[in-house]
Write a protein that holds these residues in place. Structure first.
Motif, mmCIF file in Angstrom:
data_model
loop_
_atom_site.group_PDB
_atom_site.id
_atom_site.type_symbol
_atom_site.label_atom_id
_atom_site.label_comp_id
_atom_site.label_asym_id
_atom_site.label_seq_id
_atom_site.Cartn_x
_atom_site.Cartn_y
_atom_site.Cartn_z
ATOM 1 N N VAL A 3 0.863 -1.176 0.000
ATOM 2 C CA VAL A 3 0.000 0.000 0.000
ATOM 3 C C VAL A 3 0.903 1.230 0.000
ATOM 4 O O VAL A 3 1.820 1.322 0.818
ATOM 5 N N THR A 4 0.617 2.168 -0.913
ATOM 6 C CA THR A 4 1.420 3.389 -1.025
ATOM 7 C C THR A 4 0.495 4.598 -1.095
ATOM 8 O O THR A 4 -0.517 4.575 -1.794
ATOM 9 N N ALA A 90 8.517 -0.903 5.569
ATOM 10 C CA ALA A 90 7.963 0.451 5.456
ATOM 11 C C ALA A 90 9.035 1.393 4.935
ATOM 12 O O ALA A 90 10.197 1.304 5.333
ATOM 13 N N GLU A 91 8.616 2.280 4.048
ATOM 14 C CA GLU A 91 9.539 3.263 3.479
ATOM 15 C C GLU A 91 8.848 4.617 3.449
ATOM 16 O O GLU A 91 7.681 4.726 3.065
ATOM 17 N N TYR A 92 9.585 5.636 3.874
ATOM 18 C CA TYR A 92 9.093 7.012 3.903
ATOM 19 C C TYR A 92 10.075 7.846 3.101
ATOM 20 O O TYR A 92 11.271 7.881 3.418
ATOM 21 N N ILE A 93 9.597 8.529 2.054
ATOM 22 C CA ILE A 93 10.460 9.321 1.189
ATOM 23 C C ILE A 93 9.946 10.762 1.147
ATOM 24 O O ILE A 93 8.768 10.990 0.855
ATOM 25 N N LEU A 103 5.591 13.793 0.413
ATOM 26 C CA LEU A 103 5.929 12.654 1.262
ATOM 27 C C LEU A 103 5.197 11.436 0.725
ATOM 28 O O LEU A 103 3.985 11.481 0.495
ATOM 29 N N THR A 104 5.949 10.358 0.521
ATOM 30 C CA THR A 104 5.376 9.092 0.070
ATOM 31 C C THR A 104 5.645 8.041 1.128
ATOM 32 O O THR A 104 6.778 7.887 1.593
ATOM 33 N N VAL A 105 4.581 7.334 1.503
ATOM 34 C CA VAL A 105 4.659 6.240 2.470
ATOM 35 C C VAL A 105 4.284 4.954 1.750
ATOM 36 O O VAL A 105 3.217 4.887 1.121
ATOM 37 N N SER A 106 5.153 3.956 1.842
ATOM 38 C CA SER A 106 4.880 2.639 1.257
ATOM 39 C C SER A 106 5.050 1.582 2.335
ATOM 40 O O SER A 106 6.031 1.610 3.079
#
Length: 143
Positions: A3-4, A90-93, A103-106
């Motif tokens: 989920v992103t 989890a990745e936060y860019i 901000l992108t959350v995956s």
């Protein structure tokens, strides 16, 4: 299952990073955060480990997170271990934009226990990401 969610913010990337990288203050913006088990993390660095209590599908669950990668000011990646053998990446860019930042959350989930709840979990995670990013927006755009 992945989920992103992304959000454009009228705040510069350093302001967003300041909130994002303060792992000890997740309760200020993460909508399903229900506290820490043990001490809250004091810093963010590769190898930082902490256990977060979250609410998922109405139930409290503990996830032990390890910061797996960090690009200071830009990206945090974490690996989580949850109940019933569920794994979470989890990745936060944070990226600068003309008007502020994005901000992108995956989040990616793995484990046999997902089979029975996949569609419900996917909907709930998407809603939690959207609510969390909305709270983050309030923090950084009103600061």
């Amino acid at each position: 299952m992945s989920v992103t969610t992304s959000i454009d913010l009228k705040a510069d990337a350093p302001a967003v990073w300041a909130v994002l990288s303060d792992l000890g203050n997740l309760g200020a913006w993460v909508s399903n955060h229900a506290g820490y088990v043990g001490a809250a993390p004091e810093s963010v660095a590769p190898g930082t480990e902490y256990t977060e209590r979250i609410r998922v599908m109405g139930m409290p669950s503990d996830v032990t997170w390890t910061v797996s990668d960090l690009d200071e000011g830009r990206r945090i990646a974490q690996e989580g271990r949850g109940p019933m053998g569920i794994g979470i990446d989890a990745e936060y860019i944070v990226e600068p934009t003309e008007d502020g930042s994005r901000l992108t959350v995956s989040q990616s989930f793995s484990g046999a226990a997902l089979f029975a709840v996949k569609s419900q979990l996917e909907r709930e995670v998407k809603a939690a990401q959207e609510a969390s990013l909305g709270k983050l927006r309030e923090l950084v755009e009103t600061a």
